[in-house]
Design an enzyme around this catalytic site. Structure first.
Site, mmCIF file in Angstrom:
data_model
loop_
_atom_site.group_PDB
_atom_site.id
_atom_site.type_symbol
_atom_site.label_atom_id
_atom_site.label_comp_id
_atom_site.label_asym_id
_atom_site.label_seq_id
_atom_site.Cartn_x
_atom_site.Cartn_y
_atom_site.Cartn_z
ATOM 1 N N GLU A 188 71.631 15.723 -3.831
ATOM 2 C CA GLU A 188 71.056 16.095 -5.000
ATOM 3 C C GLU A 188 70.727 15.101 -5.926
ATOM 4 O OE1 GLU A 188 73.573 20.364 -5.785
ATOM 5 O OE2 GLU A 188 74.436 18.386 -6.682
ATOM 6 N N CYS A 189 69.435 15.025 -6.508
ATOM 7 C CA CYS A 189 69.142 14.124 -7.537
ATOM 8 C C CYS A 189 69.190 12.602 -7.054
ATOM 9 C CB CYS A 189 69.745 14.339 -8.936
ATOM 10 S SG CYS A 189 68.789 13.634 -10.432
#
Length: 434
Positions: free
Chosen positions: A326-327
């Site tokens: 994530e990210c």
């Protein structure tokens, strides 16, 4: 039966919400009370500060991303507490234009759903009786919100306090406290918001100072007496864990995990196996999935590029088992990360993603994604809600898109996430299913 609660809100960011929240959590704890903290909105930094002050985990409550039963289930985490304290985000009524699951993502939505009265903290520097007009607006703006009273912040002198209190008395607004200007207890900021709790070397001293300030200048008895609530504790269908044994990247570069996600994984019987990419550790071979959360990989790009054991171990893991990022975790799974000075740092190479901080551009907001391909824990067609916040720019994204992603207004966004083999990644942080 749920204990009474209060929610701390303000007209804008930077008004002193976090300082008051930390001070109250610790001051009541010092009195022997069990305080359950919460955070309104998609913030993964403040809850860590709350936990340090209150001595128990803090959870996010998000009216845009979370359905009512999830909010009720999370609120039930405080069923054994003496008092619930929640911290709002941004301005108390601020949110997106188009409602999501239960609202626009405003702290006011959570106050209305739970019945927790608002404690309004006002930065009164540069004004006096006019502050009462602001407080009166808060009291009347939404009829489903109860204003318990105000705490004045950054009061310059006894004369200044007298003038502000006179205005509040004329407006019929209770003053629960008045904090003098104290720069020493301001929580430091960084480019993505507050410095993470584990990075603040003097965190305990900061919390103790905030508690002493609040205990000396806030009427704790009156504030506790104003607490109320109407929410019935629920049992929520928490997100299912993506695997039974989850290798979780966890260090200064990868720490942005929503507490309710970890709690749900543990509650479902999953075993979380932390590893540190910065320490050049590979994911545990006994795990059946690897998960790289967001964080600040750009601040550690050189160390990550040199972490050959980590990168080789992650590639080996992805040959037989899923890896999701994530990210910041997504960026570390990519081919390269370009730092603010234009230096290129080779990442793990599970995906063809190349991101750059040389030309900073803020990407911020809620995201609703419909998966085109499976990702750990969710199959094709699943609708997910999350939040995106980063300054990186995509230079290359050579792999197939993972999802169709839209912002809170329903507009398509370019950051679709990507998939290659068993590796998947998104720029948004997952909060809940839609």
């Amino acid at each position: 039966m749920m204990p009474p609660g209060l929610i701390i809100g303000a007209p804008a960011s930077g008004s002193g919400k976090t300082t008051l929240m930390l001070g109250l959590c610790r001051a009541f704890r010092d009195r022997g009370l069990t305080v359950q903290p919460f955070k309104s909105g998609p913030d993964y930094i403040d809850p860590a500060f709350h936990a340090a002050a209150a001595g128990r985990p803090s959870f996010n409550l998000d009216s845009w991303a979370m359905p009512a039963d999830l909010i009720a289930g999370l609120a039930a985490k405080g069923a054994d507490a003496d008092l619930i304290l929640a911290e709002g985000s941004m301005g108390f009524f601020d949110g997106v234009a188009v409602p999501g699951a239960m609202g626009i993502g405003a702290g006011a939505d959570i106050a209305a759903m739970t019945g927790w009265p608002l404690v309004l903290i006002l930065d009164v520097s540069g004004q006096a009786q006019t502050a009462a007009a602001v407080a009166l607006g808060f009291a009347r703006f939404r009829p489903d919100i109860t204003l318990a009273g105000v705490v004045l912040n950054r009061v310059a002198s006894p004369r200044h306090e007298t003038l502000v209190r006179a205005g509040m008395a004329a407006a019929g607004i209770p003053v629960l406290g008045a904090l003098p200007r104290r720069a020493a207890i301001e929580v430091p900021e960084r480019h993505l918001g507050l410095v993470q709790a584990e990075e603040h070397g003097a965190l305990e001293a900061l919390i103790a100072d905030a508690a002493a300030l609040v205990a000396a200048h806030v009427d704790l008895d009156a504030l506790r007496a104003a607490a109320a609530g109407s929410l019935t504790a629920g049992t929520a269908p928490f997100p299912a864990p993506p695997g039974q044994r989850i290798a979780l990247a966890r260090d200064a570069a990868f720490s942005f995990v929503y507490p309710h996600m970890l709690d749900a994984w543990h509650g479902a019987g999953a075993e979380v196996l932390p590893f540190s990419p910065l320490a050049d550790e590979a994911p545990d071979e006994s795990a059946d999935i690897a998960w790289l959360p967001g964080g600040y990989p750009e601040l550690h790009a050189g160390r990550l590029a040199a972490a050959n054991r980590f990168k080789a171990g992650l590639r080996h893991f992805a040959e037989t088992r899923p890896v999701h990022g994530e990210c910041g975790g997504y960026m570390a799974m990519g081919a390269a990360l370009i730092d603010a000075d234009g230096g290129r740092h080779e990442m793990a190479g599970l995906l063809g993603l190349v991101t750059s901080y040389e030309r900073r551009r803020m990407h911020l907001g809620y995201r609703r994604a419909v998966l085109r391909r499976a990702m750990p824990g969710h199959g094709p067609g699943a609708a997910l809600r999350g939040h995106e916040f980063h300054y990186s720019t995509v230079i290359e994204q050579a792999d197939e898109p993972l999802a169709e992603v839209r912002d809170a207004n329903g507009t398509l966004v370019a950051e679709t996430g990507s998939r290659r083999g068993r590796a998947t990644g998104t720029f948004f942080h997952l909060i809940a299913g839609a």
